[in-house]
Design a protein around this motif. Structure first.
Motif, PDB file in Angstrom:
ATOM      1  N   LEU A  35       0.830  -1.206   0.000  1.00  0.00           N
ATOM      2  CA  LEU A  35       0.000   0.000   0.000  1.00  0.00           C
ATOM      3  C   LEU A  35       0.864   1.255   0.000  1.00  0.00           C
ATOM      4  O   LEU A  35       0.560   2.237  -0.696  1.00  0.00           O
ATOM      5  N   VAL A  36       1.948   1.244   0.765  1.00  0.00           N
ATOM      6  CA  VAL A  36       2.859   2.390   0.798  1.00  0.00           C
ATOM      7  C   VAL A  36       3.525   2.574  -0.557  1.00  0.00           C
ATOM      8  O   VAL A  36       3.667   3.701  -1.056  1.00  0.00           O
ATOM      9  N   VAL A  37       3.927   1.470  -1.189  1.00  0.00           N
ATOM     10  CA  VAL A  37       4.551   1.556  -2.513  1.00  0.00           C
ATOM     11  C   VAL A  37       3.576   2.145  -3.532  1.00  0.00           C
ATOM     12  O   VAL A  37       3.930   3.041  -4.316  1.00  0.00           O
ATOM     13  N   ILE A  38       2.340   1.656  -3.524  1.00  0.00           N
ATOM     14  CA  ILE A  38       1.345   2.137  -4.476  1.00  0.00           C
ATOM     15  C   ILE A  38       1.041   3.608  -4.247  1.00  0.00           C
ATOM     16  O   ILE A  38       0.931   4.402  -5.196  1.00  0.00           O
ATOM     17  N   LEU A  39       0.906   4.012  -2.982  1.00  0.00           N
ATOM     18  CA  LEU A  39       0.646   5.419  -2.683  1.00  0.00           C
ATOM     19  C   LEU A  39       1.779   6.302  -3.193  1.00  0.00           C
ATOM     20  O   LEU A  39       1.524   7.359  -3.794  1.00  0.00           O
ATOM     21  N   THR A  40       3.024   5.876  -3.003  1.00  0.00           N
ATOM     22  CA  THR A  40       4.163   6.674  -3.449  1.00  0.00           C
ATOM     23  C   THR A  40       4.214   6.756  -4.973  1.00  0.00           C
ATOM     24  O   THR A  40       4.519   7.807  -5.536  1.00  0.00           O
ATOM     25  N   VAL A  41       3.901   5.651  -5.645  1.00  0.00           N
ATOM     26  CA  VAL A  41       3.870   5.666  -7.110  1.00  0.00           C
ATOM     27  C   VAL A  41       2.781   6.602  -7.614  1.00  0.00           C
ATOM     28  O   VAL A  41       2.970   7.348  -8.584  1.00  0.00           O
ATOM     29  N   VAL A  42       1.629   6.598  -6.945  1.00  0.00           N
ATOM     30  CA  VAL A  42       0.531   7.494  -7.349  1.00  0.00           C
ATOM     31  C   VAL A  42       0.944   8.953  -7.180  1.00  0.00           C
ATOM     32  O   VAL A  42       0.655   9.798  -8.045  1.00  0.00           O
ATOM     33  N   LEU A  43       1.623   9.267  -6.081  1.00  0.00           N
ATOM     34  CA  LEU A  43       2.083  10.642  -5.877  1.00  0.00           C
ATOM     35  C   LEU A  43       3.017  11.077  -7.000  1.00  0.00           C
ATOM     36  O   LEU A  43       2.875  12.168  -7.561  1.00  0.00           O
ATOM     37  N   GLY A  44       3.979  10.217  -7.331  1.00  0.00           N
ATOM     38  CA  GLY A  44       4.901  10.558  -8.405  1.00  0.00           C
ATOM     39  C   GLY A  44       4.221  10.644  -9.753  1.00  0.00           C
ATOM     40  O   GLY A  44       4.568  11.508 -10.579  1.00  0.00           O
ATOM     41  N   ALA A  45       3.244   9.778 -10.002  1.00  0.00           N
ATOM     42  CA  ALA A  45       2.546   9.803 -11.284  1.00  0.00           C
ATOM     43  C   ALA A  45       1.723  11.087 -11.442  1.00  0.00           C
ATOM     44  O   ALA A  45       1.661  11.659 -12.542  1.00  0.00           O
ATOM     45  N   ILE A  46       1.103  11.541 -10.368  1.00  0.00           N
ATOM     46  CA  ILE A  46       0.308  12.783 -10.452  1.00  0.00           C
ATOM     47  C   ILE A  46       1.199  13.967 -10.806  1.00  0.00           C
ATOM     48  O   ILE A  46       0.867  14.786 -11.684  1.00  0.00           O
TER      49      ILE A  46
END
Length: 274
Positions: free
Chosen positions: A158-169
């Motif tokens: 979940l932490v990995v996915i959240l961080t990837v979403v932040l970078g993608a935005i």
């Protein structure tokens, strides 16, 4: 009021012995157990015959594996609002920093910044996720229908996915703001180190424990960024070779995450949370 004497107490005991005898529970003897098993034996025989009648179906039976998506969705409730507000603050910070760049040719500099900030955010989120891995939480998690190590891995994912979403935005924001912005090379630059750090953490955590995994992930994060900055200043590697190495790091991180998931199923909590 006078105290009752021995005669009155004995009389009261005799009067209550009859009514209370109906509520007396006799201890179970070995004979009772034998009679119960004998009464259930026909049902056991019928079940054995039913299983032997379909050997092919039994051999093809697939063992139950937990749904990773459903388990991760359930684990979302373990994070309070302050955690999501912290993630939002990181997003706002990245947007503000990215807004200072006006030239698409500086994407490598922004990528270096993302390769430093996003894995640091990932490591901080992992520390927060593992804060509850004390003895009491291990006892609670040990009675869940899922392998306890899988619960820890889901929190990390979940932490990995959240961080990837932040970078993608932020990456999409730069794409909309800057002309001719190289989106794919930019994504590969920061996502490779992010996924690799996450994969190393997950894989080592399943084998050596949280502390060792966190130490190895910090070392890999520093080594990756140090070598990347050294190459950027000296120009030892061409851009094509650099992108190939980044793609290899991304693939290695995904593979390690896959191996960590397979190992987490059925693993004991004492080994994963040490």
């Amino acid at each position: 009021m006078s105290m009752p004497n021995d005669h009155e107490l004995k009389q009261l005991e005799d009067e209550m012995r009859g009514p209370l005898s109906a509520y007396t529970v006799h201890p179970v003897t070995s004979g009772d157990t034998a009679r119960l098993l004998q009464a259930l034996q026909p049902a056991f025989d019928d079940m054995r015959h039913a299983v032997n009648a379909f050997p092919a179906a039994e051999s093809k039976r697939v063992p139950y594996q937990p749904s990773l998506a459903k388990l991760m969705k359930a684990q979302l409730h373990a994070y309070p609002k302050m955690y999501w507000l912290a993630g939002l603050s990181v997003l706002v910070m990245l947007l503000l920093i990215s807004s200072t760049f006006n030239n698409y040719s500086n994407y490598a500099i922004i990528g270096d910044m993302f390769a430093l900030v996003l894995p640091a955010t990932l490591l901080a989120g992992m520390l927060y996720s593992f804060r509850s891995q004390n003895r009491e939480m291990r006892l609670v998690e040990s009675i869940t229908p899922y392998p306890p190590a899988l619960l820890i891995l889901c929190r990390m994912l979940l932490v990995v996915i959240l961080t990837v979403v932040l970078g993608a935005i932020v990456s999409l924001y730069l794409l909309a703001r800057l002309d001719r912005f190289p989106l794919l090379p930019f994504l590969l630059q920061w996502m490779s180190v992010l996924v690799l750090v996450g994969g190393i953490t997950a894989y080592i955590m399943m084998r050596k424990g949280v502390k060792t995994a966190f130490a190895c992930s910090c070392i890999s994060w520093i080594a990756w960024n140090g070598s990347d900055l050294l190459n950027r200043s000296s120009g030892l590697l061409a851009d094509d070779i650099q992108m190939t190495l980044q793609a290899a790091g991304l693939a290695a991180g995904l593979l390690l995450l896959r191996l960590a998931y397979r190992r987490s199923i059925g693993m004991k909590i004492a080994k994963a949370g040490s």
